[in-house]
Design a protein around this motif. Sequence first.
Motif, PDB file in Angstrom:
ATOM      1  N   THR A 109     -28.914  27.070 -18.915  1.00 20.53           N
ATOM      2  CA  THR A 109     -29.191  28.440 -18.493  1.00 20.53           C
ATOM      3  C   THR A 109     -30.637  28.551 -18.012  1.00 20.53           C
ATOM      4  N   SER A 110     -31.096  29.770 -17.776  1.00 19.40           N
ATOM      5  CA  SER A 110     -32.441  29.976 -17.230  1.00 19.40           C
ATOM      6  C   SER A 110     -33.051  31.267 -17.760  1.00 19.40           C
ATOM      7  N   GLU A 111     -34.351  31.406 -17.517  1.00 17.48           N
ATOM      8  CA  GLU A 111     -35.061  32.627 -17.919  1.00 17.48           C
ATOM      9  C   GLU A 111     -34.509  33.844 -17.187  1.00 17.48           C
ATOM     10  N   LYS A 112     -34.209  33.663 -15.901  1.00 19.45           N
ATOM     11  CA  LYS A 112     -33.664  34.786 -15.130  1.00 19.45           C
ATOM     12  C   LYS A 112     -32.339  35.250 -15.698  1.00 19.45           C
ATOM     13  N   CYS A 113     -31.480  34.299 -16.081  1.00 16.08           N
ATOM     14  CA  CYS A 113     -30.185  34.659 -16.655  1.00 16.08           C
ATOM     15  C   CYS A 113     -30.365  35.394 -17.981  1.00 16.08           C
ATOM     16  N   LEU A 114     -31.325  34.956 -18.790  1.00 13.90           N
ATOM     17  CA  LEU A 114     -31.580  35.634 -20.063  1.00 13.90           C
ATOM     18  C   LEU A 114     -32.023  37.080 -19.854  1.00 13.90           C
ATOM     19  N   ARG A 115     -32.658  37.334 -18.712  1.00 14.80           N
ATOM     20  CA  ARG A 115     -33.128  38.694 -18.435  1.00 14.80           C
ATOM     21  C   ARG A 115     -32.051  39.560 -17.799  1.00 14.80           C
ATOM     22  N   SER A 116     -31.198  38.955 -16.945  1.00 12.29           N
ATOM     23  CA  SER A 116     -30.325  39.815 -16.130  1.00 12.29           C
ATOM     24  C   SER A 116     -28.853  39.427 -16.122  1.00 12.29           C
ATOM     25  N   LYS A 117     -28.426  38.461 -16.904  1.00  9.16           N
ATOM     26  CA  LYS A 117     -27.028  38.019 -17.034  1.00  9.16           C
ATOM     27  C   LYS A 117     -26.519  37.353 -15.748  1.00  9.16           C
ATOM     28  N   CYS A 118     -25.985  36.155 -15.918  1.00  3.24           N
ATOM     29  CA  CYS A 118     -25.498  35.354 -14.794  1.00  3.24           C
ATOM     30  C   CYS A 118     -24.013  35.041 -14.955  1.00  3.24           C
ATOM     31  N   ALA A 119     -23.395  34.689 -13.814  1.00  2.00           N
ATOM     32  CA  ALA A 119     -22.019  34.194 -13.844  1.00  2.00           C
ATOM     33  C   ALA A 119     -21.989  32.833 -14.539  1.00  2.00           C
ATOM     34  N   VAL A 120     -20.824  32.457 -15.062  1.00  2.00           N
ATOM     35  CA  VAL A 120     -20.698  31.273 -15.911  1.00  2.00           C
ATOM     36  C   VAL A 120     -19.578  30.376 -15.395  1.00  2.00           C
ATOM     37  N   ILE A 121     -19.824  29.060 -15.419  1.00  2.00           N
ATOM     38  CA  ILE A 121     -18.771  28.065 -15.214  1.00  2.00           C
ATOM     39  C   ILE A 121     -18.614  27.281 -16.513  1.00  2.00           C
ATOM     40  N   VAL A 122     -17.388  27.169 -16.999  1.00  2.00           N
ATOM     41  CA  VAL A 122     -17.062  26.281 -18.117  1.00  2.00           C
ATOM     42  C   VAL A 122     -16.311  25.095 -17.525  1.00  2.00           C
TER      43      VAL A 122
END
Length: 617
Positions: A109-122
């Motif tokens: 993951t990333s800092e940006k995702c922690l701030r604004s929520k990102c799409a996910v691939i499993v």
Amino acid sequence: MSLKKFILFKLILLFPDIQSLKVIETSYGRVRGITEWSDDNNHKYMFKSVPFAKPPIGKLRFAPPQYPDSWSGVLDASKYSPACLSNSSTTSTPQEHVSEDCLYINIFTSEKCLRSKCAVIVYFHGGAYNGDSATMFPDNFILERYVAEDVILAIPGVRLGVFGQLYFGPSALLTENLFMFDAVQALDFVHNEIPNFGGDPKQVTIMGHSSGGTLVEALGFSNSVDPDLKLFQQIIVLSGTGMFGFYDLLVDNSFIISEKLGCFNGTQEERTDANIAEILECMRQIDGHEIVGMQKHMEDVYKLTFKSLLRGAPFMELNGKIEKFRNSTSPRNAIFGTTEYEFRNEVERYLYITTTFLDFENPVAVAQHFDDELMQNMDTMINGDAVSIFVSAAAFSSAMANAGADVYLFETRQWPYSFHVSDMQYFIGIHREVLHTHDMDILDSFYSKLLVNFTKTGAPSPEWNSLEPEKMNYLELRVDTRNGKGPVMLEGYHDKEVSFWYGDMMDYDRNITKMRQSKGLPRENQGVESQLKYWSSIVEPRTTAHANNATQENISTSTNVLFTSTAQYISREFKNSTPILQQWWFYLIIALVVMIFVLIFISLRKPRREEEVPLLS
């Protein structure tokens, strides 16, 4: 290197723990991962070996996965756990460290995702449910191709080989497809915990390659696993094999390995009343590496494998019809991709017979008939391992489109390499060739972006039209700068193969069934006996068979009796097997065979009288 990055680099050298400062709070406790620093402050984080289930060891071996225990303090998530214990030495990517304690998920993951929520691939890895792992992919590739594009990637491990597939038939003590229950448990963990890692649980795409692709198909089309699209909303299936295992064969194999390990000592007839609780208790006492050793012995000596996804729980009714399952799905946006050749150039026949991707009532007989045709038409026909991928992709993609989803179909046809694993370099970073062309580099520059775009928006590219089943339109992925050609939309995806298997091969299967019914014979055996019969047909070549006149060979009761006794012989041999080179009778047979050849040679050399020479007609 910028001054800021240089200072950070020096600090890391002086204080190595600075890489492990990022701590995430989960429902089970805190975890600490690795940080990759970035100039734009969008630092990337890797959280490895996060438990999504209790370790499947001791009493939990061969049991459905359970929620993990909570922990105190901070869990170190900086290193990969061992790969799931399996006979991975048979693959091109053997795993160095293996263990039964392997139900962990790796999250990037990333800092940006922690701030604004990102799409996910499993992502679910391939390996025929028997090899490879969730720990074999390059970190840098994942961070550059997915995390830098604001997509979180999560890779869970699932139990492999006999540990995820042991099955003795319907029982309250042991379910089929344990490894698939692991996959569902991982998805449940992602749904509940991914917000803590910066992910959006309403924007989850599951992706898989090869057997992992078939696992994703099964999950994505199931009306029992996640019909309300709660756990995941989209699927990406890459070179999905489309094959499901033989119920009879898996049950046979499970009893054979338990017998060899000293946990079952009954006859074939006594299996129905076998004490499953005692067998499981016995097998839970045996060292896992010993079990893997016996699995390898079965594979190497008797060609009996644990490489099966059964039609059954948790994704469909036991031994249900694939067509019914496929056509009753909830709509999910999907990508289906294949490569130009897959396994097309291979002529070796595999034990898990490839006619299990359609609803054949006599898959072994159909496979034998197809092999006859294939051997005589190698220039025009595609082998079963490749065709199962193409036909399955066509059938599943059109079914999902008919259900109302936006579906995108493609085939990679990049010169000079387009076979089963050649495109993995473009989406997961392995199997990259030593010789790499400029055109391949161009394809590499946008392949994974198509998957990223789909994950984030539901559409891979404005130039890629969604599937219309009546046209079977698909994107041909090919870059040819010399001739000025790039990706192009085509129609009629593998029409020839689809028509042949839904037409000629289905007709052959129906004729076999009619012949069996007219003679009052039982359904085709699909266990060890059928496998022996199949392999015998390879050793002793037959003439081309057609449904109207060759059925006797496929359903002969005397042949069934012969191979029943042979299967019983194998079962007895498993009780006290000795390597063949240590058997005295082996050398006696060799001597007799040599003597016979010598006598034949002498007789052929002996001159014949003129009247003995036949006249030419």
